[in-house]
Scaffold this motif. Structure first.
Motif, mmCIF file in Angstrom:
data_model
loop_
_atom_site.group_PDB
_atom_site.id
_atom_site.type_symbol
_atom_site.label_atom_id
_atom_site.label_comp_id
_atom_site.label_asym_id
_atom_site.label_seq_id
_atom_site.Cartn_x
_atom_site.Cartn_y
_atom_site.Cartn_z
ATOM 1 N N TYR A 345 0.788 -1.302 -0.037
ATOM 2 C CA TYR A 345 0.087 -0.103 -0.001
ATOM 3 C C TYR A 345 0.810 1.205 -0.154
ATOM 4 O O TYR A 345 0.648 2.370 -0.827
ATOM 5 C CB TYR A 345 -0.996 -0.135 1.121
ATOM 6 N N ASP A 346 1.807 1.290 0.731
ATOM 7 C CA ASP A 346 2.660 2.617 1.171
ATOM 8 C C ASP A 346 3.448 2.749 -0.492
ATOM 9 O O ASP A 346 3.389 4.051 -0.775
ATOM 10 C CB ASP A 346 3.578 2.250 2.233
ATOM 11 N N LEU A 349 0.915 4.192 -2.999
ATOM 12 C CA LEU A 349 0.508 5.363 -2.811
ATOM 13 C C LEU A 349 1.664 6.329 -3.282
ATOM 14 O O LEU A 349 1.299 7.323 -3.786
ATOM 15 C CB LEU A 349 0.048 5.490 -1.189
ATOM 16 N N GLU A 353 0.849 9.159 -6.285
ATOM 17 C CA GLU A 353 0.664 10.486 -5.986
ATOM 18 C C GLU A 353 1.895 11.253 -6.901
ATOM 19 O O GLU A 353 1.489 12.143 -7.382
ATOM 20 C CB GLU A 353 1.264 10.576 -4.447
ATOM 21 N N LEU A 383 -7.227 1.794 -3.373
ATOM 22 C CA LEU A 383 -6.516 2.862 -3.663
ATOM 23 C C LEU A 383 -6.138 2.998 -5.343
ATOM 24 O O LEU A 383 -5.995 4.111 -5.737
ATOM 25 C CB LEU A 383 -4.894 2.490 -2.883
ATOM 26 N N ARG A 387 -6.873 6.297 -7.444
ATOM 27 C CA ARG A 387 -5.929 7.225 -8.095
ATOM 28 C C ARG A 387 -5.817 6.927 -9.663
ATOM 29 O O ARG A 387 -4.896 7.522 -9.992
ATOM 30 C CB ARG A 387 -4.836 7.041 -7.310
#
Length: 492
Positions: A345-346, A349, A353, A383, A387
């Motif tokens: 996930y990190d 993301l 981004e 996510l 996105r």
């Protein structure tokens, strides 16, 4: 009595014309010595016949056995590891040991640091991309191998004149004491997010596993700490009375290494570096803001082993990316494809981004979830849907978990009608490429340079996969049709 037994065991080993030590009977090659282990789920003493059948010239066991090959008896597996360490004469202690851990960035930091060290020394890399030193490329089953595999590797490194070893150290390895034979000279924790909660019972257990790398430092060793991480104080506290701390930051001017005036894009990045009163202009070819953080970690590690900062900055300017980490390719129609290993996930993301910040067109994402991350699949799917303009869910090492179950989990929290699913990763990459228009961005996530799929839970039985780059090439439209790994800056 124990000393006499050790002396006898060593003498027996030295009488053998042995190649390596192996604890997995399925990997035995002629000339190897098979090392038995009694684990919670399997006693490998039961695999001795298979090991001998594959060519083992000896066995190290923890129970008396009558065999057709020499059998060396030790009281425990840890005693067997100590015996092998004595046999090799502690090769790990003859290398400058550099450990790298973190939820994200450890492969980039370790791989790139090793590449730069090889300009002045003879260095090795051990991690997700295998073990590389001299002309050797050794495939590894895990990011951080077990103690016996490490001793085989360290011995081979020593024999080939290696002076430094840069090693990725996973939370699994720290939890399972795989690196208990290594005392590190320098360690870095790039960051601590959340990952592998299928294995670690809680985030706190995961954090504590990461922090154990600091405990593996030699007396007077150096810990490189990211001050921008929310757990920085816990890391620094863990170092108290044990290690010298070197800090880096993109936000705190009080850090030993501080980056200001940061700009980044797919072109790479640049910033002003403040270090011991010096103000230096720094450029890096690595794209996106998260690689500024990785670059600071590399610079901090170089200074920790006494490389002068201006030399380190010059080295960084020509540093190339690690395979499968933010590889950017131009498509003939003006679209961009990015191959990136992001799979938790990190990291996803972070990547999404950065791409949103620098792209003008639509974002298409190809992503799968590994079988051991089933619990994270819903959040990852949500996510990527939120996105991206469209998400293509596909296979990424299901490891025995039903792929339909993984698809169901990935789509369970998706609220937008912007997803497709296909078991065949190559097919879905072709579908995604067919959607691209000028200025669009295609993210191929999770596999990086991998050319296999772990469909079953047996990691000794990988299924072949052509790889994301080859799949992208076959889908057509690449600006470099001959397959040259030329990376261009394509996003403004």
């Amino acid at each position: 009595m124990m000393n006499n037994r050790n002396t006898t065991n060593l003498a027996q080993l030295r009488q053998l014309d042995l190649a390596q030590f192996k604890s997995n009977s399925q990997t035995i090659q002629p000339g190897d010595v098979f090392v038995c282990r009694q684990g919670p789920n399997w006693d490998s003493h039961k695999s001795i016949d298979e090991a001998i059948g594959r060519g083992a010239v000896g066995v190290i066991a923890n129970k008396p056995l009558e065999l057709d090959v020499p059998c060396i008896l030790t009281p425990s597996f840890s005693s067997s590891v100590s015996l092998i360490n004595q046999y090799y004469q502690y090769p790990q202690d003859k290398l400058v040991q550099i450990g790298v851990t973190g939820t994200n960035g450890k492969t980039t930091v370790a791989y790139c640091l090793n590449a730069l060290l090889n300009r002045q020394f003879k260095s090795a890399y051990t991690g997700t991309l295998g073990c590389q030193f001299s002309d050797e490329q050794v495939e590894l089953d895990n990011t951080t191998p077990d103690a016996i595999s490490l001793l085989n590797l360290f011995h081979a490194m020593e024999q080939s004149g290696v002076t430094h070893n840069v090693m990725e150290v996973s939370s699994h390895a720290l939890s399972q004491d795989r690196v208990s034979i290594v005392d590190f000279d320098v360690v870095v924790i790039t960051n601590i997010g959340s990952d592998h909660l299928d294995y670690h019972r809680s985030r706190d257990d995961y954090i504590q596993a990461k922090l154990r790398l600091i405990d593996r430092l030699k007396p007077g060793g150096i810990a490189v700490i990211n001050l921008d991480d929310e757990l920085a104080l816990a890391m620094i506290e863990r170092c108290r009375s044990k290690a010298r701390v070197v800090t880096f930051s993109m936000a705190d001017p009080g850090a030993d290494i501080f980056a200001s005036e940061i700009t980044s894009s797919c072109h790479g990045g640049q910033f002003r570096l403040i270090y011991q009163g010096q103000d230096l202009a720094v450029r890096t070819a690595l794209p996106f803001t998260f690689n500024i953080e990785n670059s600071l970690a590399v610079l901090a590690m170089l200074t920790a082993i006494d490389i002068e900062i201006s030399i380190a900055v010059d080295m960084l300017a020509t540093m190339e990316h690690a395979p499968g980490r933010s590889e950017v390719y131009m498509m003939e129609n003006g679209a961009t494809a990015i191959i990136d290993y992001a799979h938790n996930y990190d990291s996803l993301l972070n990547l999404l981004e950065n791409v949103q910040r620098h792209s003008c067109g639509r974002i298409y994402t190809v992503i799968g979830v590994t079988g051991d991350r089933l619990a994270d699949a819903a959040a990852i799917g949500e996510l990527c849907s939120d996105r991206s303009d469209h998400v293509f869910f596909t296979t990424d090492n299901p490891q025995g978990v039903c792929q339909e179950k993984l698809f169901a989990a990935m789509t369970s929290q998706v609220s937008k009608d912007n997803t497709s699913s296909d078991h065949n990763r190559q097919n879905i990459i072709e579908q995604a490429v067919s959607c691209l228009m000028p200025e669009d961005v295609l993210l191929l996530c999770g596999k990086g340079p991998e050319k296999h799929q772990y469909i079953s839970s047996n990691k000794n039985d990988p299924q072949p996969y052509i790889g994301d780059f080859a799949a992208l090439m076959q889908a057509g439209g690449m600006r470099f049709p001959n397959g040259q790994l030329q990376v261009e800056a394509a996003i403004a």
